[in-house]
Design an enzyme around this catalytic site. Structure first.
Site, short mmCIF file in Angstrom:
data_model
loop_
_atom_site.label_atom_id
_atom_site.label_comp_id
_atom_site.label_asym_id
_atom_site.label_seq_id
_atom_site.Cartn_x
_atom_site.Cartn_y
_atom_site.Cartn_z
N SER A 93 0.86 -1.19 0.00
CA SER A 93 0.00 0.00 0.00
C SER A 93 0.89 1.24 0.00
O SER A 93 2.09 1.16 0.28
CB SER A 93 -0.94 0.01 1.21
OG SER A 93 -0.21 0.19 2.41
N CYS A 94 0.28 2.37 -0.33
CA CYS A 94 0.97 3.65 -0.30
C CYS A 94 -0.09 4.70 0.07
O CYS A 94 -1.01 4.40 0.81
CB CYS A 94 1.65 3.94 -1.64
SG CYS A 94 0.53 4.05 -3.05
N LEU A 95 0.02 5.89 -0.49
CA LEU A 95 -0.96 6.93 -0.18
C LEU A 95 -2.26 6.72 -0.96
O LEU A 95 -3.34 6.73 -0.38
CB LEU A 95 -0.38 8.32 -0.48
CG LEU A 95 -1.30 9.49 -0.15
CD1 LEU A 95 -1.58 9.55 1.35
CD2 LEU A 95 -0.69 10.79 -0.64
#
Length: 165
Positions: free
Chosen positions: A124-126
């Site tokens: 995941s990231c932003l």
């Protein structure tokens, strides 16, 4: 050689990184294998480019199992905004090198068991762009059970508060 980052470990690390970047941009892409389901049907949605993508609820359910969740945002983003509970932080620029580390070194650096190429891993990231690249990197290195949470941290905080350091 060139330090950590995208160069990774060994002489072919740079080539793997280039291949993964190309795959993330839409070229040289091979579709990911479908998840478990009736008669081999996919049990989760596939986002653009064929990358397996999880919804908030799917990630929440998956976190109850033995899955490694890697947040590929920068450390300063984690410090400023918090993180999704039970995720570990490996910034995208370190990921290729990290996934090729000696298991002992990985454990020392990230305080987590090094995933095998058949272990379930979620990135995941932003908001999904970097996690899609991370997914491509991992697939190019031979990881077979990788998925992304395309909604990322932005989607998670719509459902529940983040974990602060």
């Amino acid at each position: 050689m060139f330090g950590g980052g995208l160069m990774g470990v060994g002489g072919w690390g740079w080539w793997r990184a280039i291949w993964a970047l190309r795959a993330a941009s839409g070229g040289w892409w091979r579709a990911a294998a479908p998840g478990p389901g009736a008669a081999g049907a996919p049990s989760r949605s596939l986002c653009a480019g064929g990358a397996p993508s999880l919804s908030y609820q799917e990630l929440k359910d998956l976190k109850k199992t033995n899955v490694l969740h890697i947040d590929v945002r920068e450390r300063w983003e984690i410090d400023r905004d918090g993180k999704i509970p039970a995720s570990i932080n490996i910034p995208l620029g370190e990921l290729v090198g990290a996934l090729q580390m000696d298991p002992t070194e990985f454990k020392e650096q990230y305080n987590q068991k090094m995933p095998s190429k058949s272990d379930p891993v979620v990135f995941s990231c932003l908001a999904g762009k970097r996690s899609k690249q991370a997914l491509s990197f991992a697939m190019s290195l031979g990881f077979s059970r990788v998925q992304q949470y395309a909604g990322g941290f932005e989607d998670w905080v719509k459902h529940e508060p983040p974990e602060k350091k």
